[in-house]
Write a protein that holds these residues in place. Structure first.
Motif, PDB file in Angstrom:
ATOM      1  N   LYS A  95       0.829  -1.208   0.000  1.00  0.00           N
ATOM      2  CA  LYS A  95       0.000   0.000   0.000  1.00  0.00           C
ATOM      3  C   LYS A  95       0.862   1.257   0.000  1.00  0.00           C
ATOM      4  N   HIS A  96       1.876   1.280   0.860  1.00  0.00           N
ATOM      5  CA  HIS A  96       2.775   2.437   0.910  1.00  0.00           C
ATOM      6  C   HIS A  96       4.100   2.042   1.548  1.00  0.00           C
ATOM      7  N   THR A  97       5.101   2.867   1.262  1.00  0.00           N
ATOM      8  CA  THR A  97       6.449   2.656   1.787  1.00  0.00           C
ATOM      9  C   THR A  97       6.984   4.010   2.240  1.00  0.00           C
ATOM     10  N   MET A  98       7.690   4.010   3.358  1.00  0.00           N
ATOM     11  CA  MET A  98       8.313   5.236   3.831  1.00  0.00           C
ATOM     12  C   MET A  98       9.769   4.960   4.167  1.00  0.00           C
ATOM     13  N   VAL A  99      10.643   5.853   3.719  1.00  0.00           N
ATOM     14  CA  VAL A  99      12.056   5.758   4.042  1.00  0.00           C
ATOM     15  C   VAL A  99      12.416   7.036   4.791  1.00  0.00           C
ATOM     16  N   ALA A 100      12.831   6.894   6.043  1.00  0.00           N
ATOM     17  CA  ALA A 100      13.225   8.048   6.851  1.00  0.00           C
ATOM     18  C   ALA A 100      14.748   8.171   6.820  1.00  0.00           C
ATOM     19  N   MET A 101      15.224   9.361   6.496  1.00  0.00           N
ATOM     20  CA  MET A 101      16.653   9.634   6.443  1.00  0.00           C
ATOM     21  C   MET A 101      16.965  10.767   7.416  1.00  0.00           C
ATOM     22  N   ASP A 102      18.231  11.017   7.675  1.00  0.00           N
ATOM     23  CA  ASP A 102      18.609  12.082   8.599  1.00  0.00           C
ATOM     24  C   ASP A 102      18.070  13.445   8.168  1.00  0.00           C
ATOM     25  N   GLU A 103      18.106  13.714   6.876  1.00  0.00           N
ATOM     26  CA  GLU A 103      17.736  15.045   6.404  1.00  0.00           C
ATOM     27  C   GLU A 103      16.524  15.060   5.492  1.00  0.00           C
ATOM     28  N   GLY A 104      15.691  14.037   5.578  1.00  0.00           N
ATOM     29  CA  GLY A 104      14.488  14.015   4.764  1.00  0.00           C
ATOM     30  C   GLY A 104      13.805  12.670   4.787  1.00  0.00           C
ATOM     31  N   SER A 105      12.710  12.596   4.063  1.00  0.00           N
ATOM     32  CA  SER A 105      11.925  11.362   3.987  1.00  0.00           C
ATOM     33  C   SER A 105      11.487  11.125   2.557  1.00  0.00           C
ATOM     34  N   LEU A 106      11.242   9.880   2.255  1.00  0.00           N
ATOM     35  CA  LEU A 106      10.719   9.490   0.956  1.00  0.00           C
ATOM     36  C   LEU A 106       9.480   8.648   1.198  1.00  0.00           C
ATOM     37  N   PHE A 107       8.405   9.003   0.535  1.00  0.00           N
ATOM     38  CA  PHE A 107       7.139   8.297   0.658  1.00  0.00           C
ATOM     39  C   PHE A 107       6.760   7.765  -0.724  1.00  0.00           C
ATOM     40  N   VAL A 108       6.322   6.518  -0.772  1.00  0.00           N
ATOM     41  CA  VAL A 108       5.863   5.925  -2.025  1.00  0.00           C
ATOM     42  C   VAL A 108       4.524   5.267  -1.739  1.00  0.00           C
ATOM     43  N   MET A 109       3.521   5.594  -2.563  1.00  0.00           N
ATOM     44  CA  MET A 109       2.189   5.042  -2.369  1.00  0.00           C
ATOM     45  C   MET A 109       1.650   4.548  -3.705  1.00  0.00           C
ATOM     46  N   SER A 110       1.010   3.378  -3.689  1.00  0.00           N
ATOM     47  CA  SER A 110       0.405   2.827  -4.899  1.00  0.00           C
ATOM     48  C   SER A 110      -0.813   3.650  -5.286  1.00  0.00           C
ATOM     49  N   ILE A 111      -0.961   3.884  -6.592  1.00  0.00           N
ATOM     50  CA  ILE A 111      -2.141   4.606  -7.083  1.00  0.00           C
ATOM     51  C   ILE A 111      -3.114   3.598  -7.690  1.00  0.00           C
ATOM     52  N   SER A 112      -2.773   3.041  -8.839  1.00  0.00           N
ATOM     53  CA  SER A 112      -3.608   2.038  -9.493  1.00  0.00           C
ATOM     54  C   SER A 112      -2.790   1.378 -10.593  1.00  0.00           C
ATOM     55  N   ASP A 113      -3.122   0.155 -10.914  1.00  0.00           N
ATOM     56  CA  ASP A 113      -2.459  -0.581 -11.996  1.00  0.00           C
ATOM     57  C   ASP A 113      -0.935  -0.521 -11.924  1.00  0.00           C
ATOM     58  N   GLY A 114      -0.389  -0.437 -10.726  1.00  0.00           N
ATOM     59  CA  GLY A 114       1.064  -0.386 -10.579  1.00  0.00           C
ATOM     60  C   GLY A 114       1.658   1.003 -10.633  1.00  0.00           C
ATOM     61  N   SER A 115       0.840   2.020 -10.916  1.00  0.00           N
ATOM     62  CA  SER A 115       1.337   3.395 -10.888  1.00  0.00           C
ATOM     63  C   SER A 115       1.625   3.788  -9.448  1.00  0.00           C
ATOM     64  N   LEU A 116       2.577   4.713  -9.283  1.00  0.00           N
ATOM     65  CA  LEU A 116       3.021   5.096  -7.944  1.00  0.00           C
ATOM     66  C   LEU A 116       3.074   6.607  -7.795  1.00  0.00           C
ATOM     67  N   LEU A 117       2.834   7.071  -6.575  1.00  0.00           N
ATOM     68  CA  LEU A 117       3.020   8.453  -6.200  1.00  0.00           C
ATOM     69  C   LEU A 117       4.217   8.504  -5.268  1.00  0.00           C
ATOM     70  N   GLY A 118       5.213   9.306  -5.608  1.00  0.00           N
ATOM     71  CA  GLY A 118       6.396   9.443  -4.771  1.00  0.00           C
ATOM     72  C   GLY A 118       6.550  10.866  -4.290  1.00  0.00           C
ATOM     73  N   VAL A 119       6.852  11.020  -2.996  1.00  0.00           N
ATOM     74  CA  VAL A 119       7.043  12.342  -2.409  1.00  0.00           C
ATOM     75  C   VAL A 119       8.347  12.357  -1.640  1.00  0.00           C
ATOM     76  N   HIS A 120       9.173  13.351  -1.929  1.00  0.00           N
ATOM     77  CA  HIS A 120      10.412  13.580  -1.194  1.00  0.00           C
ATOM     78  C   HIS A 120      10.137  14.751  -0.259  1.00  0.00           C
ATOM     79  N   GLY A 121      10.254  14.509   1.050  1.00  0.00           N
ATOM     80  CA  GLY A 121       9.955  15.548   2.030  1.00  0.00           C
ATOM     81  C   GLY A 121      11.174  15.948   2.834  1.00  0.00           C
ATOM     82  N   SER A 122      11.129  17.133   3.386  1.00  0.00           N
ATOM     83  CA  SER A 122      12.222  17.632   4.225  1.00  0.00           C
ATOM     84  C   SER A 122      12.200  16.929   5.578  1.00  0.00           C
ATOM     85  N   ALA A 123      13.274  17.104   6.340  1.00  0.00           N
ATOM     86  CA  ALA A 123      13.355  16.504   7.674  1.00  0.00           C
ATOM     87  C   ALA A 123      12.285  17.080   8.593  1.00  0.00           C
TER      88      ALA A 123
END
Length: 172
Positions: A95-123
């Motif tokens: 459903k979703h994946t989150m990667v937490a890093m020292d200076e930011g985060s990465l979020f990946v979420m399934s949309i449909s048919d294998g399409s993905l929404l990716g967000v790179h966020g600040s710390a």
């Protein structure tokens, strides 16, 4: 990469651009956003929206090397990895994946048919707020992201890329 204009796009494509712009402008701490097709191609990015935001008095740190295309590559890779892991563990689709890093985060979420929404966020971003708004985007975009719309978005990005390439090569 310059984000394409919405001129001449279908109402569904314009609505997706609007949803992405709202996501970027409404959620503090978002650095870069990419919508990626199941085959790893960038369909929609936040480059134009963030370029406008950065021109103000408080420019934000850019996403990976300043390009949503780079984010799309990372999102596609993480998506493939997590799908493989879910198949191996036999716990159902990701459903979703989150990667937490020292200076930011990465979020990946399934949309449909294998399409993905990716967000790179600040710390400093609130991960629960980002995840909530991503879920809203997915809920609104998932049913309209048809093969025809994905093709239209891809062609629009290719057209914008070739126009940028031509203007960069011509003398001023």
């Amino acid at each position: 990469m310059t984000a394409p204009s919405t001129f001449g796009l279908s109402s569904e494509a314009r609505n997706l651009h609007w949803l992405l712009t709202n996501l970027v402008e409404e959620v503090p701490g978002i650095l870069s956003v990419a919508v990626v097709s199941s085959d790893g191609l960038l369909l929609l990015s936040s480059d134009e929206t963030l370029a406008r935001a950065r021109s103000g008095p408080d420019p934000r740190r850019p996403g990976p090397r300043g390009s949503s295309a780079d984010l799309a590559t990372v999102v596609s890779g993480i998506g493939s990895l997590t799908v493989g892991a879910s198949k191996l563990m036999d716990y159902g689709p990701v459903k979703h994946t989150m990667v937490a890093m020292d200076e930011g985060s990465l979020f990946v979420m399934s949309i449909s048919d294998g399409s993905l929404l990716g967000v790179h966020g600040s710390a400093e971003c609130d991960m629960s707020v980002v995840a909530y708004h991503m879920a809203l985007f997915v809920g609104r975009a998932g049913h309209v992201l048809t093969p025809e719309l994905r093709s239209e978005l891809r062609k629009n990005l290719e057209t914008a890329g070739s126009a940028e390439h031509e203007s960069a090569g011509s003398p001023r």
